[in-house]
Design an enzyme around this catalytic site. Structure first.
Site, short mmCIF file in Angstrom:
data_model
loop_
_atom_site.label_atom_id
_atom_site.label_comp_id
_atom_site.label_asym_id
_atom_site.label_seq_id
_atom_site.Cartn_x
_atom_site.Cartn_y
_atom_site.Cartn_z
CG ASP A 48 -1.70 1.43 1.33
OD1 ASP A 48 -2.41 1.68 0.14
OD2 ASP A 48 -1.97 1.68 2.31
CB SER A 49 0.27 4.94 -0.71
OG SER A 49 -1.13 4.71 -0.14
CB CYS B 166 -2.75 0.67 -2.59
SG CYS B 166 -2.77 2.62 -3.04
CD GLU C 224 -3.26 7.87 8.41
OE1 GLU C 224 -2.65 8.71 8.83
OE2 GLU C 224 -3.12 7.20 7.46
CB CYS D 198 -10.92 4.44 1.33
SG CYS D 198 -9.42 4.84 2.24
CG HIS E 208 -7.06 4.81 5.86
ND1 HIS E 208 -6.39 4.62 5.04
CD2 HIS E 208 -6.44 5.37 6.88
CE1 HIS E 208 -4.93 5.04 5.17
NE2 HIS E 208 -5.19 5.67 6.54
#
Lengths: 270, 270
Positions: free
Chosen positions: B10-11, B73, B152, B184, B186
């Site tokens: 992933d990035s 990603c 995050e 996404c 996240h």
């Protein structure tokens, strides 16, 4: 020499708040803004990497004939201001020193709060700069990671912004700070909400405003300002596709962003 | 061959939600996770740049002997999955196709919502994948830029998260979607708040879960799984200082992140 432009760079769009204040203070000046949007954010990168990037950008801007360079990025100011000031033949101004100086001048209680990104707070750059000016001043810091995305989303005056500001700032107020440094170039967009949250008893220090004031002082002291009858032109360079920069940048500048050019500086000699 | 590890990249830190589901589905497997934290985010970068980065990372992982590669990603899946599948001698799985397939299977109203970062939504990757599977399905998309910083920050179950979710999602519900793709990596961290916001009538499709399911199916079909009595080991590589990755990663995995190594892949042949 007075006719040359002022160069300003940031990792992205945030430094436009500094540009805006510079244009307000010196409307007669040309500016060249550089946003390193392909490599944003700088806050998570090592100081060595950020210094390398800063030197590359400075080299690009100096070739375009600037008379003064503003490092409108807290991370780059903390990591590379010394190196840039040594290497470049022109004055170089960061955003940290002006904000720190103002905070020290303003505080009465001797308790200064500093808010910024996680990277800026971890670097202790503001705390160190304030302590250098006056070791007696107590500095209380708080990282506010959600403020940047809120500013970029344009959610600067809604309930989400207000709740977020309370979550981050109520503790600072309780600790008795009477001065709060907005230690991130995005934060001036949230000034209203931040001010309402901390209340009238806490004076806000806007690093963008203070930096613009310093730029104006230095150029005047060196007789390097253009005649005040002039009207400055403004150019923008970015390193990734300009769409996002234009959208957010117009929000930052109130819709007055001009032409934006995409450039590559890979391999630019720092 | 069965003893080799599963590679995941992933990035940044987001792909750990995919890793978590893979470990849940296949606890006997070793994994190697690669987070390109020095160059995160990918969402603002051009597809050519993202493809170059993806090839560099794939090359790094293939040298460490993996049996399957997961592109965890959304941006890299949209930009470079085809190229990776053509170039690599092992199976390559993205996160978009599994989520799209599940959404098409689940919807009854024929109206599917997709949420993701601005970059993913702009790429229309999910909409295209869904339309390829069933052109009759109507796809309604919404970028939710604040969800990543909320996840995050660990603000996944507070009032700020709830207000933000309502601001982003109320419109989708009013348009009559009965299925919502969390597009996404996240977003699974905000699943509870997102689910409460859209209500019981809307089925959530978690791309991380679906991707893990696809990985398990492929490995089983090729008899490439390790014996289920085994216990996998997990290694992590990042391209910038690991501190932030470790802090946020532990939040993502519930405190069970192992050793994290910083590596440089500049100049790695893609």
């Amino acid at each position: 020499m007075p006719w040359k432009a002022i160069g300003i760079f940031d990792s992205g769009v945030g430094g436009l708040t500094v540009l805006k204040e510079i244009v307000k203070a010196l409307p007669q000046e040309d500016t060249i803004y550089f946003g390193d949007t392909a490599r944003v954010p700088y806050g998570t990168k090592s100081p060595e990497t950020v210094t390398r990037y800063s030197l590359e950008i400075a080299s690009f801007l100096v070739k375009r004939d600037i008379k003064l360079l503003v490092v409108a990025c807290n991370t780059a100011s903390a990591a590379s201001l010394d190196v840039l000031q040594k290497k470049l033949p022109i004055p170089v101004i960061g955003v940290i020193e002006p904000g720190a100086r103002r905070a020290v001048a303003v505080t009465r209680s001797g308790k200064v709060g500093v808010i910024g990104t996680a990277g800026t707070i971890r670097s202790s750059a503001y705390a160190k700069a304030i302590k250098r000016l006056n070791p007696e001043v107590e500095v209380i810091t708080r990282a506010c990671p959600l403020f940047v995305p809120l500013a970029e989303e344009g959610w600067t005056d809604n309930e989400v912004a207000r709740l977020t500001a309370h979550a981050y700032l109520d503790g600072l107020r309780e600790e008795g700070v009477d001065t709060l440094v907005l230690g991130c170039t995005h934060y001036p967009l949230l000034k209203k909400v931040i001010g309402e949250t901390v209340g009238d008893g806490v004076k806000l220090v806007d690093s963008a405003e203070e930096t613009a004031r310093t730029v104006a002082e230095i150029l005047r002291a060196k007789a390097m300002t253009r005649p005040s009858s002039e009207q400055g032109n403004h150019h923008y360079y970015v390193t990734d596709i300009p769409a996002g920069f234009i959208r957010v940048g117009n929000r930052f500048l109130g819709g007055r962003l001009g032409d934006v050019y995409q450039v590559s500086i890979d391999g630019e000699k720092g």
